[in-house]
Design a protein around this motif. Structure first.
Motif, PDB file in Angstrom:
ATOM      1  N   ILE A 172       0.837  -1.207   0.000  1.00  0.00           N
ATOM      2  CA  ILE A 172       0.000   0.000   0.000  1.00  0.00           C
ATOM      3  C   ILE A 172       0.864   1.246   0.000  1.00  0.00           C
ATOM      4  O   ILE A 172       0.659   2.173  -0.797  1.00  0.00           O
ATOM      5  N   TYR A 173       1.859   1.268   0.881  1.00  0.00           N
ATOM      6  CA  TYR A 173       2.674   2.467   1.045  1.00  0.00           C
ATOM      7  C   TYR A 173       3.620   2.692  -0.125  1.00  0.00           C
ATOM      8  O   TYR A 173       3.941   3.829  -0.459  1.00  0.00           O
ATOM      9  N   ALA A 174       4.051   1.616  -0.770  1.00  0.00           N
ATOM     10  CA  ALA A 174       4.874   1.760  -1.975  1.00  0.00           C
ATOM     11  C   ALA A 174       4.067   2.412  -3.093  1.00  0.00           C
ATOM     12  O   ALA A 174       4.550   3.311  -3.789  1.00  0.00           O
ATOM     13  N   ASN A 175       2.826   1.951  -3.295  1.00  0.00           N
ATOM     14  CA  ASN A 175       1.954   2.562  -4.300  1.00  0.00           C
ATOM     15  C   ASN A 175       1.753   4.045  -4.031  1.00  0.00           C
ATOM     16  O   ASN A 175       1.866   4.886  -4.933  1.00  0.00           O
ATOM     17  N   ALA A 177       3.581   6.145  -2.146  1.00  0.00           N
ATOM     18  CA  ALA A 177       4.807   6.949  -2.222  1.00  0.00           C
ATOM     19  C   ALA A 177       5.213   7.203  -3.666  1.00  0.00           C
ATOM     20  O   ALA A 177       5.626   8.319  -4.018  1.00  0.00           O
ATOM     21  N   LEU A 178       5.114   6.191  -4.521  1.00  0.00           N
ATOM     22  CA  LEU A 178       5.478   6.374  -5.926  1.00  0.00           C
ATOM     23  C   LEU A 178       4.543   7.362  -6.615  1.00  0.00           C
ATOM     24  O   LEU A 178       4.971   8.159  -7.462  1.00  0.00           O
ATOM     25  N   PHE A 179       3.272   7.329  -6.263  1.00  0.00           N
ATOM     26  CA  PHE A 179       2.336   8.299  -6.835  1.00  0.00           C
ATOM     27  C   PHE A 179       2.712   9.714  -6.419  1.00  0.00           C
ATOM     28  O   PHE A 179       2.757  10.639  -7.242  1.00  0.00           O
ATOM     29  N   ARG A 180       2.990   9.912  -5.155  1.00  0.00           N
ATOM     30  CA  ARG A 180       3.360  11.248  -4.679  1.00  0.00           C
ATOM     31  C   ARG A 180       4.638  11.739  -5.338  1.00  0.00           C
ATOM     32  O   ARG A 180       4.788  12.932  -5.601  1.00  0.00           O
ATOM     33  N   ALA A 181       5.568  10.807  -5.579  1.00  0.00           N
ATOM     34  CA  ALA A 181       6.851  11.191  -6.190  1.00  0.00           C
ATOM     35  C   ALA A 181       6.764  11.300  -7.699  1.00  0.00           C
ATOM     36  O   ALA A 181       7.716  11.775  -8.344  1.00  0.00           O
ATOM     37  N   GLY A 182       5.656  10.877  -8.291  1.00  0.00           N
ATOM     38  CA  GLY A 182       5.491  10.956  -9.744  1.00  0.00           C
ATOM     39  C   GLY A 182       6.316   9.946 -10.515  1.00  0.00           C
ATOM     40  O   GLY A 182       6.683  10.189 -11.673  1.00  0.00           O
ATOM     41  N   ILE A 183       6.600   8.792  -9.907  1.00  0.00           N
ATOM     42  CA  ILE A 183       7.447   7.769 -10.532  1.00  0.00           C
ATOM     43  C   ILE A 183       6.599   6.549 -10.875  1.00  0.00           C
ATOM     44  O   ILE A 183       5.876   6.026 -10.022  1.00  0.00           O
ATOM     45  N   THR A 235      -7.526   8.138   3.480  1.00  0.00           N
ATOM     46  CA  THR A 235      -6.786   9.178   2.776  1.00  0.00           C
ATOM     47  C   THR A 235      -5.917   8.626   1.648  1.00  0.00           C
ATOM     48  O   THR A 235      -5.071   9.345   1.118  1.00  0.00           O
ATOM     49  N   LEU A 236      -6.090   7.364   1.275  1.00  0.00           N
ATOM     50  CA  LEU A 236      -5.310   6.806   0.180  1.00  0.00           C
ATOM     51  C   LEU A 236      -5.613   7.554  -1.115  1.00  0.00           C
ATOM     52  O   LEU A 236      -6.769   7.782  -1.460  1.00  0.00           O
ATOM     53  N   GLN A 237      -4.558   7.902  -1.846  1.00  0.00           N
ATOM     54  CA  GLN A 237      -4.729   8.676  -3.073  1.00  0.00           C
ATOM     55  C   GLN A 237      -4.814   7.806  -4.314  1.00  0.00           C
ATOM     56  O   GLN A 237      -5.375   8.228  -5.325  1.00  0.00           O
ATOM     57  N   ILE A 238      -4.238   6.588  -4.256  1.00  0.00           N
ATOM     58  CA  ILE A 238      -4.226   5.784  -5.474  1.00  0.00           C
ATOM     59  C   ILE A 238      -4.518   4.307  -5.231  1.00  0.00           C
ATOM     60  O   ILE A 238      -5.167   3.663  -6.060  1.00  0.00           O
ATOM     61  N   TYR A 239      -4.087   3.753  -4.113  1.00  0.00           N
ATOM     62  CA  TYR A 239      -4.275   2.325  -3.862  1.00  0.00           C
ATOM     63  C   TYR A 239      -5.764   1.981  -3.811  1.00  0.00           C
ATOM     64  O   TYR A 239      -6.563   2.654  -3.151  1.00  0.00           O
ATOM     65  N   GLY A 240      -6.136   0.922  -4.547  1.00  0.00           N
ATOM     66  CA  GLY A 240      -7.516   0.449  -4.545  1.00  0.00           C
ATOM     67  C   GLY A 240      -8.472   1.265  -5.387  1.00  0.00           C
ATOM     68  O   GLY A 240      -9.679   1.047  -5.342  1.00  0.00           O
ATOM     69  N   ARG A 241      -7.946   2.180  -6.225  1.00  0.00           N
ATOM     70  CA  ARG A 241      -8.811   3.090  -6.987  1.00  0.00           C
ATOM     71  C   ARG A 241      -8.767   2.801  -8.495  1.00  0.00           C
ATOM     72  O   ARG A 241      -8.930   3.698  -9.319  1.00  0.00           O
ATOM     73  N   SER A 242      -8.603   1.545  -8.848  1.00  0.00           N
ATOM     74  CA  SER A 242      -8.532   1.175 -10.263  1.00  0.00           C
ATOM     75  C   SER A 242      -9.771   1.647 -11.024  1.00  0.00           C
ATOM     76  O   SER A 242     -10.916   1.423 -10.604  1.00  0.00           O
ATOM     77  N   GLN A 260       3.559 -10.170  -7.967  1.00  0.00           N
ATOM     78  CA  GLN A 260       2.448 -10.819  -7.266  1.00  0.00           C
ATOM     79  C   GLN A 260       1.667  -9.872  -6.359  1.00  0.00           C
ATOM     80  O   GLN A 260       0.894 -10.315  -5.510  1.00  0.00           O
ATOM     81  N   ARG A 261       1.829  -8.573  -6.561  1.00  0.00           N
ATOM     82  CA  ARG A 261       1.115  -7.585  -5.756  1.00  0.00           C
ATOM     83  C   ARG A 261       0.302  -6.660  -6.651  1.00  0.00           C
ATOM     84  O   ARG A 261       0.718  -6.330  -7.766  1.00  0.00           O
ATOM     85  N   SER A 262      -0.841  -6.227  -6.165  1.00  0.00           N
ATOM     86  CA  SER A 262      -1.654  -5.264  -6.899  1.00  0.00           C
ATOM     87  C   SER A 262      -0.931  -3.932  -6.961  1.00  0.00           C
ATOM     88  O   SER A 262      -0.484  -3.407  -5.935  1.00  0.00           O
ATOM     89  N   THR A 263      -0.820  -3.407  -8.177  1.00  0.00           N
ATOM     90  CA  THR A 263      -0.070  -2.169  -8.392  1.00  0.00           C
ATOM     91  C   THR A 263      -0.959  -1.154  -9.099  1.00  0.00           C
ATOM     92  O   THR A 263      -1.592  -1.467 -10.095  1.00  0.00           O
ATOM     93  N   TYR A 264      -1.009   0.046  -8.564  1.00  0.00           N
ATOM     94  CA  TYR A 264      -1.864   1.111  -9.089  1.00  0.00           C
ATOM     95  C   TYR A 264      -0.994   2.303  -9.481  1.00  0.00           C
ATOM     96  O   TYR A 264      -0.047   2.654  -8.761  1.00  0.00           O
ATOM     97  N   TRP A 265      -1.339   2.927 -10.609  1.00  0.00           N
ATOM     98  CA  TRP A 265      -0.577   4.106 -11.025  1.00  0.00           C
ATOM     99  C   TRP A 265      -1.419   4.952 -11.972  1.00  0.00           C
ATOM    100  O   TRP A 265      -2.380   4.470 -12.604  1.00  0.00           O
ATOM    101  N   CYS A 266      -1.028   6.214 -12.083  1.00  0.00           N
ATOM    102  CA  CYS A 266      -1.659   7.124 -13.028  1.00  0.00           C
ATOM    103  C   CYS A 266      -0.729   7.281 -14.217  1.00  0.00           C
ATOM    104  O   CYS A 266       0.410   7.749 -14.053  1.00  0.00           O
TER     105      CYS A 266
END
Length: 271
Positions: A172-175, A177-183, A235-242, A260-266
């Motif tokens: 959850i936190y990796a998803n 953090a990467l969203f906030r960092a734009g990576i 307050t999650l910004q991206i995780y679980g918002r497919s 093997q993990r659910s990954t979310y990104w914009c």
């Protein structure tokens, strides 16, 4: 699975109840966890005084004047402070009864957690010796992460979730953090420049700090030491918002399986 913020929330919750207390009795109801609870644990723990309650990664370290109890909550474990007279529920595997009339109770439906005893320095125990730095410590910075990434073709999301690189950055936190960092999560770790790692380190610290302050993420069976759920999920910004619109740009959030993990990104905000 309880992640670093949930474990840290638990540590902060149980610590005032344990430090300075003498252990009166140790009750093992079910020894078969990830590794069997040592049969002689009562002999080693009883009449010892709790000196410290610390955390290393996702491990809790309950230090006494004789040795240290290393506890991992596994997939569904929790620790609660209760009266020793409270009837045990199914999957309440261990009680540590204190002289002040309370007990620390370990609950783990899936039995993937562990309770290990050591009389040596816990930091050199095989479970802890190979762990990377704490993400909220001064030893974790952009220069360190950039250096560790050199020559690595692994996706950056998998890279920061590797406990040998840095501890406690769960899915959850990796998803987040990467969203906030734009990576983008699939970008190769070794192809990310130092300035972008500076943003990522700041994002990891911010996400974990906020989650700790809000009590962790409500996920599956996790509750804090009082039996209450965490609230960071609100307050999650991206995780679980497919498929939902990105809060920043409005484009649909994508998802896939990565390691093997659910990954979310914009696809617009993360490059």
């Amino acid at each position: 699975m309880p992640e670093l913020p949930e474990v840290e929330t638990t540590r902060r919750g149980i610590s005032p109840h344990l430090i300075g207390q003498t252990i009166q009795a140790t009750v093992i109801r079910e020894p078969q966890l990830r590794w069997p609870i040592p049969a002689d644990l009562p002999e080693r723990l009883d009449r010892r005084t709790v000196r410290t309650v610390e955390r290393r990664g996702k491990y809790l370290l309950i230090g006494t004047n004789r040795g240290t109890l290393i506890v991992h909550l596994g997939m569904s474990g929790s620790l609660r402070i209760l009266s020793p007279d409270s009837p045990p529920r199914k999957h309440d595997h261990l009680d540590i009864v204190l002289a002040n009339g309370t007990c620390l109770r370990f609950h783990d439906p899936r039995r993937f957690g562990c309770v290990v005893w050591t009389e040596n320095d816990p930091q050199v125990h095989p479970l802890l010796a190979g762990l990377g730095p704490e993400p909220l410590s001064t030893s974790f910075d952009a220069a360190y992460l950039y250096r560790k990434a050199r020559g690595r073709s692994t996706p950056v999301k998998s890279f920061i979730m590797d406990s040998h690189v840095v501890v406690g950055v769960g899915n959850i936190y990796a998803n987040e953090a990467l969203f906030r960092a734009g990576i983008a999560p699939r970008r190769q770790a070794g192809r990310i420049a130092l300035p972008r790692y500076e943003k990522l380190v700041l994002s990891i610290r911010a996400v974990l700090s906020e989650a700790i302050e809000q009590g962790g993420t409500t996920l599956r069976d996790f509750v804090n030491e009082n039996g209450n759920p965490g609230y960071f999920q609100q307050t999650l910004q991206i995780y679980g918002r497919s498929g939902l619109p990105c809060y920043r740009c409005g484009q649909s959030i994508r998802t896939e399986r990565l390691g093997q993990r659910s990954t979310y990104w914009c696809p617009s905000c993360q490059r």
